[in-house]
Motif scaffolding. Structure first.
Motif, PDB file in Angstrom:
ATOM      1  N   ARG A  40       0.858  -1.176   0.000  1.00 55.22           N
ATOM      2  CA  ARG A  40       0.000   0.000   0.000  1.00 55.22           C
ATOM      3  C   ARG A  40       0.898   1.230   0.000  1.00 55.22           C
ATOM      4  N   ARG A  41       0.859   1.962  -1.110  1.00 55.22           N
ATOM      5  CA  ARG A  41       1.621   3.198  -1.205  1.00 55.22           C
ATOM      6  C   ARG A  41       0.675   4.360  -0.922  1.00 55.22           C
ATOM      7  N   PRO A  42       1.087   5.300  -0.076  1.00 58.05           N
ATOM      8  CA  PRO A  42       0.196   6.407   0.294  1.00 58.05           C
ATOM      9  C   PRO A  42      -0.277   7.245  -0.904  1.00 58.05           C
ATOM     10  N   ALA A  43       0.521   7.313  -1.957  1.00 57.04           N
ATOM     11  CA  ALA A  43       0.162   8.131  -3.116  1.00 57.04           C
ATOM     12  C   ALA A  43      -0.887   7.471  -4.011  1.00 57.04           C
ATOM     13  N   LEU A  44      -1.218   6.209  -3.714  1.00 56.25           N
ATOM     14  CA  LEU A  44      -2.129   5.472  -4.582  1.00 56.25           C
ATOM     15  C   LEU A  44      -3.430   5.124  -3.860  1.00 56.25           C
ATOM     16  N   ARG A  45      -4.480   5.005  -4.662  1.00 58.90           N
ATOM     17  CA  ARG A  45      -5.804   4.635  -4.154  1.00 58.90           C
ATOM     18  C   ARG A  45      -6.120   3.221  -4.650  1.00 58.90           C
ATOM     19  N   TYR A  46      -6.513   2.324  -3.728  1.00 64.19           N
ATOM     20  CA  TYR A  46      -6.770   0.915  -4.030  1.00 64.19           C
ATOM     21  C   TYR A  46      -8.251   0.620  -3.828  1.00 64.19           C
ATOM     22  N   GLU A  47      -8.915   0.141  -4.881  1.00 64.01           N
ATOM     23  CA  GLU A  47     -10.321  -0.232  -4.782  1.00 64.01           C
ATOM     24  C   GLU A  47     -10.456  -1.710  -5.130  1.00 64.01           C
ATOM     25  N   PRO A  48     -11.008  -2.519  -4.222  1.00 67.03           N
ATOM     26  CA  PRO A  48     -11.111  -3.952  -4.491  1.00 67.03           C
ATOM     27  C   PRO A  48     -12.034  -4.237  -5.680  1.00 67.03           C
ATOM     28  N   LEU A  49     -11.595  -5.162  -6.541  1.00 66.47           N
ATOM     29  CA  LEU A  49     -12.405  -5.581  -7.687  1.00 66.47           C
ATOM     30  C   LEU A  49     -12.939  -6.995  -7.481  1.00 66.47           C
ATOM     31  N   TYR A  50     -12.035  -7.956  -7.276  1.00 67.55           N
ATOM     32  CA  TYR A  50     -12.448  -9.343  -7.108  1.00 67.55           C
ATOM     33  C   TYR A  50     -11.301 -10.146  -6.507  1.00 67.55           C
ATOM     34  N   ARG A  51     -11.648 -11.347  -6.058  1.00 72.37           N
ATOM     35  CA  ARG A  51     -10.650 -12.294  -5.554  1.00 72.37           C
ATOM     36  C   ARG A  51     -10.508 -13.413  -6.574  1.00 72.37           C
ATOM     37  N   GLU A  52      -9.261 -13.792  -6.842  1.00 72.67           N
ATOM     38  CA  GLU A  52      -8.971 -14.813  -7.844  1.00 72.67           C
ATOM     39  C   GLU A  52      -8.433 -16.068  -7.152  1.00 72.67           C
ATOM     40  N   ARG A  53      -9.058 -17.219  -7.452  1.00 67.88           N
ATOM     41  CA  ARG A  53      -8.629 -18.492  -6.866  1.00 67.88           C
ATOM     42  C   ARG A  53      -7.402 -19.020  -7.616  1.00 67.88           C
ATOM     43  N   HIS A  54      -6.387 -19.424  -6.860  1.00 70.36           N
ATOM     44  CA  HIS A  54      -5.187 -20.063  -7.414  1.00 70.36           C
ATOM     45  C   HIS A  54      -5.139 -21.485  -6.893  1.00 70.36           C
ATOM     46  N   GLN A  55      -4.831 -22.404  -7.798  1.00 70.40           N
ATOM     47  CA  GLN A  55      -4.721 -23.798  -7.412  1.00 70.40           C
ATOM     48  C   GLN A  55      -3.352 -24.328  -7.812  1.00 70.40           C
ATOM     49  N   LEU A  56      -2.919 -25.354  -7.101  1.00 72.48           N
ATOM     50  CA  LEU A  56      -1.639 -25.997  -7.381  1.00 72.48           C
ATOM     51  C   LEU A  56      -1.853 -27.042  -8.472  1.00 72.48           C
ATOM     52  N   TYR A  57      -1.034 -26.989  -9.534  1.00 68.17           N
ATOM     53  CA  TYR A  57      -1.208 -27.874 -10.682  1.00 68.17           C
ATOM     54  C   TYR A  57       0.034 -28.714 -10.957  1.00 68.17           C
ATOM     55  N   ALA A  58      -0.241 -29.895 -11.501  1.00 63.85           N
ATOM     56  CA  ALA A  58       0.784 -30.770 -12.080  1.00 63.85           C
ATOM     57  C   ALA A  58       0.388 -31.003 -13.528  1.00 63.85           C
ATOM     58  N   GLY A  59       1.377 -31.063 -14.409  1.00 68.93           N
ATOM     59  CA  GLY A  59       1.107 -31.350 -15.810  1.00 68.93           C
ATOM     60  C   GLY A  59       1.191 -32.843 -16.086  1.00 68.93           C
ATOM     61  N   ARG A  60       0.496 -33.254 -17.152  1.00 69.97           N
ATOM     62  CA  ARG A  60       0.563 -34.665 -17.564  1.00 69.97           C
ATOM     63  C   ARG A  60       2.043 -35.013 -17.746  1.00 69.97           C
ATOM     64  N   GLY A  61       2.432 -36.152 -17.243  1.00 70.15           N
ATOM     65  CA  GLY A  61       3.838 -36.556 -17.304  1.00 70.15           C
ATOM     66  C   GLY A  61       4.537 -36.372 -15.975  1.00 70.15           C
ATOM     67  N   HIS A  62       3.993 -35.526 -15.097  1.00 70.00           N
ATOM     68  CA  HIS A  62       4.577 -35.368 -13.764  1.00 70.00           C
ATOM     69  C   HIS A  62       4.213 -36.596 -12.935  1.00 70.00           C
TER      70      HIS A  62
END
Length: 182
Positions: A40-62
């Protein structure tokens, strides 16, 4: 909405690390940023838009890709080679705190390629990985248990709230209430 009210506006889209995007705002090279900025920088204004889900992935062959969910342990996951984002200020979920990354990349496209190679595990936004998941080339490991969320914000310089372009753009983006990307 923006195109209808301001047809002569020319948009430029940049993909960069959160730090580079913040500096672009502070230095006046960018007018607004949409991203998962942690600081959070004091010179900037932050407005929440959305939350993004991150998941742990393995690729075929792993080696972990084909293991049944009930046979997949946290120890096996933690011992695997991970590719992480080099700029991420948020650490891996607490259950994976002892993981030592084997590779890093500075954008999700590069991480996706590393994971798709079958050599690395890595976190990707669920919506970004959905096509590969449906095609059977990526698999989410321990979904929900190892997921995390990134909060995305619309970020502008303080004092520019009256700018008509920014106000119109903001009005078209900001949700009526909190939203979550699943």
């Amino acid at each position: 909405m923006l195109r209808a009210t301001a047809p002569d506006v020319r948009l430029q889209v940049h993909v960069a690390t959160p730090l580079d995007l913040e500096l672009g705002l502070v230095e006046g090279r960018l007018q607004l940023v949409i991203g998962p900025l942690q600081r959070r920088r004091p010179a900037l204004r932050y407005e929440p838009l959305y939350r993004e889900r991150h998941q742990l992935y393995a690729g075929r062959g792993h080696p972990l890709f084909a293991l049944p969910e009930e046979a997949l342990t946290l120890g096996q996951i933690a011992a695997a080679a991970f590719c992480v984002r080099g700029y991420r200020e948020q650490p891996l979920p607490a259950r994976l705190k002892d993981v030592v990354p084997a590779a890093e990349a500075h954008n999700m496209e590069a991480i996706a390629h590393m994971v798709l190679s079958g050599c690395y595990l890595g976190y990707l936004p669920a919506h970004y990985a959905a096509g590969w998941r449906q095609a059977g080339t990526l698999r989410a490991l321990r979904p929900h248990e190892l997921d995390f969320f990134s909060q995305f914000h619309l970020v502008t310089r303080r004092g520019e709230e009256a700018d008509r372009f920014l106000a119109t753009f903001r009005q078209g983006l900001l949700p009526a209430g909190p939203s979550v990307q699943t």
